[in-house]
Design a protein around this motif. Structure first.
Motif, PDB file in Angstrom:
ATOM      1  N   MET A   1     -39.430  47.466  -8.602  1.00  0.00           N
ATOM      2  CA  MET A   1     -38.440  48.453  -8.141  1.00  0.00           C
ATOM      3  C   MET A   1     -37.962  48.154  -6.719  1.00  0.00           C
ATOM      4  N   VAL A   2     -38.923  47.750  -5.873  1.00  0.00           N
ATOM      5  CA  VAL A   2     -38.558  47.409  -4.493  1.00  0.00           C
ATOM      6  C   VAL A   2     -37.517  46.292  -4.488  1.00  0.00           C
ATOM      7  N   GLU A   3     -37.755  45.368  -5.340  1.00  0.00           N
ATOM      8  CA  GLU A   3     -36.830  44.245  -5.449  1.00  0.00           C
ATOM      9  C   GLU A   3     -35.434  44.721  -5.806  1.00  0.00           C
ATOM     10  N   LYS A   4     -35.395  45.608  -6.763  1.00  0.00           N
ATOM     11  CA  LYS A   4     -34.099  46.150  -7.238  1.00  0.00           C
ATOM     12  C   LYS A   4     -33.369  46.846  -6.082  1.00  0.00           C
ATOM     13  N   ILE A   5     -34.143  47.649  -5.305  1.00  0.00           N
ATOM     14  CA  ILE A   5     -33.528  48.368  -4.178  1.00  0.00           C
ATOM     15  C   ILE A   5     -32.969  47.374  -3.160  1.00  0.00           C
ATOM     16  N   ASN A   6     -33.776  46.391  -2.817  1.00  0.00           N
ATOM     17  CA  ASN A   6     -33.334  45.388  -1.831  1.00  0.00           C
ATOM     18  C   ASN A   6     -32.083  44.658  -2.294  1.00  0.00           C
ATOM     19  N   GLN A   7     -32.068  44.359  -3.563  1.00  0.00           N
ATOM     20  CA  GLN A   7     -30.929  43.647  -4.124  1.00  0.00           C
ATOM     21  C   GLN A   7     -29.661  44.506  -4.003  1.00  0.00           C
ATOM     22  N   GLU A  42     -34.364  58.031 -11.795  1.00  0.00           N
ATOM     23  CA  GLU A  42     -35.099  58.175 -13.064  1.00  0.00           C
ATOM     24  C   GLU A  42     -36.404  57.383 -12.991  1.00  0.00           C
ATOM     25  N   GLU A  43     -36.259  56.125 -12.577  1.00  0.00           N
ATOM     26  CA  GLU A  43     -37.442  55.252 -12.476  1.00  0.00           C
ATOM     27  C   GLU A  43     -38.448  55.813 -11.477  1.00  0.00           C
ATOM     28  N   PRO A  48     -46.119  55.724  -9.033  1.00  0.00           N
ATOM     29  CA  PRO A  48     -47.417  56.373  -8.736  1.00  0.00           C
ATOM     30  C   PRO A  48     -47.337  57.212  -7.449  1.00  0.00           C
ATOM     31  N   ALA A  49     -48.066  58.294  -7.421  1.00  0.00           N
ATOM     32  CA  ALA A  49     -47.954  59.262  -6.332  1.00  0.00           C
ATOM     33  C   ALA A  49     -48.123  58.628  -4.952  1.00  0.00           C
ATOM     34  N   LYS A  58     -37.006  54.450   0.869  1.00  0.00           N
ATOM     35  CA  LYS A  58     -36.161  53.271   0.574  1.00  0.00           C
ATOM     36  C   LYS A  58     -34.898  53.695  -0.168  1.00  0.00           C
ATOM     37  N   ILE A  59     -35.125  54.552  -1.164  1.00  0.00           N
ATOM     38  CA  ILE A  59     -33.978  54.983  -1.968  1.00  0.00           C
ATOM     39  C   ILE A  59     -32.981  55.749  -1.080  1.00  0.00           C
TER      40      ILE A  59
END
Ligand code: PHE
Length: 347
Positions: A1-7, A42-43, A48-49, A58-59
């Protein structure tokens, strides 16, 4: 997910467009209901908490970045569109005329005077405005005690009264100084007109100014007579004031000419009948002239036994006043565009 955000972050940073439709499309893709950001949210539910805090930040960063980038691009696109519109403008609007400048009436008349004499074979000579006593007075046969040398009339820059008078530095009071300089450097036949600014210490009024313009002329050759002078001036008057112009000459005095005369031209406003411009006389004074004094020729190294010549001098402001019916000389110096525009179509 971090990767997706950075991208996505990189994608937002790299996005650039000036096209409003493209920007809107990008906005929907990232921030729209079914956009990337909502998909991430959604993701996010499944994160995890212990990671939620970091991921949430980040979001949020991504969201702010996207919003800012899109707002900036939209504003730029709008400004660009306004610029383009103002450049092209309303295509049905009538064209605006170019404002053309106009020549100053003094330049117009000076050029016209020079043109008339150049048709008689005169060339144009130039000289300095800051002069010495020799070229303005002494060489022109002004006696030492002549009132024109007085501080009242002449602007002296350096007055060396103890020294021989030639050392005085002053502003020229007439362009006869150019004629002297021409005689120094040229051998007869000489035929020159000398236009230029001259300076006299006079109180400024509707008919006098401390700066004005002259055109003076000089013709030296073998056998030049007063009849040549008279005919040349008559030709000038007719060219300047019209075919019907006539002239008369009144005896006068100048230190540098002998005999000397003042020239009047028939009043072109009343045709010689008498009006308030010519003060009821039918005549208007336009210049001084005469046969060059032998002393002046000698001072410049020209043999008066062999050569003779005539000289004349006129004020450009005065001729322009008569030609255009201008009653106040100061108008020429104030540069009021309402006055100057009247000469737009002249010549
Ligand atoms: N130099 C004279 C002046 O300034 C004009 C003039 C020139 C008169 C030549 C006669 C001959 O008034």
């Amino acid at each position: 997910m971090v990767e997706k955000i950075n991208q996505l972050m990189a994608e937002v940073k790299a996005f650039d467009s000036k096209n409003p439709a493209e920007i809107e499309e990008f906005r929907i893709k990232v921030l729209g209901k079914k956009g990337e950001l909502n998909r991430l949210m959604e993701e996010f539910k499944a994160v995890p908490a212990e990671q939620k805090r970091e991921m949430g930040q980040k979001i949020n960063q991504l969201k702010n970045l996207a919003q800012e980038r899109i707002a900036t691009l939209k504003a730029e696109a709008e400004a660009g569109a306004a610029d383009a519109a103002s450049l092209i403008g309303d295509m049905t609007r009538p064209g605006s005329a170019e404002q053309l400048g106009s020549r100053h009436p003094i330049s117009l008349v000076r050029n016209q005077i020079c043109d008339i004499f150049s048709r008689l074979g005169y060339t144009i000579a130039d000289g300095p405005e800051i002069e010495d006593d020799w070229h303005v007075f002494s060489s022109l046969n002004f006696p030492m005690e002549h009132p024109a040398r007085d501080m009242q009339d002449t602007f002296f820059i350096e007055k060396n009264s103890d020294e021989p008078n030639q050392k005085d530095v002053l502003l020229r009071t007439h362009t006869s100084s150019i004629q002297v300089r021409t005689m120094e450097h040229q051998r007869p036949p000489i035929r020159v007109v000398c236009p230029g600014r001259v300076f006299r210490n006079e109180a400024i009024s509707y008919r006098a100014h401390c700066i004005f313009h002259q055109v003076e002329g000089l013709y030296i050759d073998k056998g030049v007579s007063f009849a040549d002078l008279k005919q040349s001036i008559l030709y000038f008057a007719k060219e300047m004031f019209g075919e019907n112009a006539t002239i008369r000459m009144r005896p006068s005095y100048f230190p540098f000419t002998e005999p000397s005369a003042e020239v009047d031209v028939s009043c072109n406003l009343c045709g010689g009948k008498g009006c308030n411009v010519c003060k009821g006389t039918g005549w208007l004074e336009i210049m001084g002239c005469g046969m060059v004094d032998p002393n002046v020729l000698k001072a410049s190294g020209i043999d008066p036994e062999e050569y003779s010549g005539f000289a004349f001098g006129m004020g450009v402001e005065r001729i322009a006043m008569l030609k255009y019916g201008v009653k106040d000389l100061r108008l020429y110096f104030e540069n009021d565009v309402r006055f100057l525009r009247q000469f737009d179509s002249a010549l």
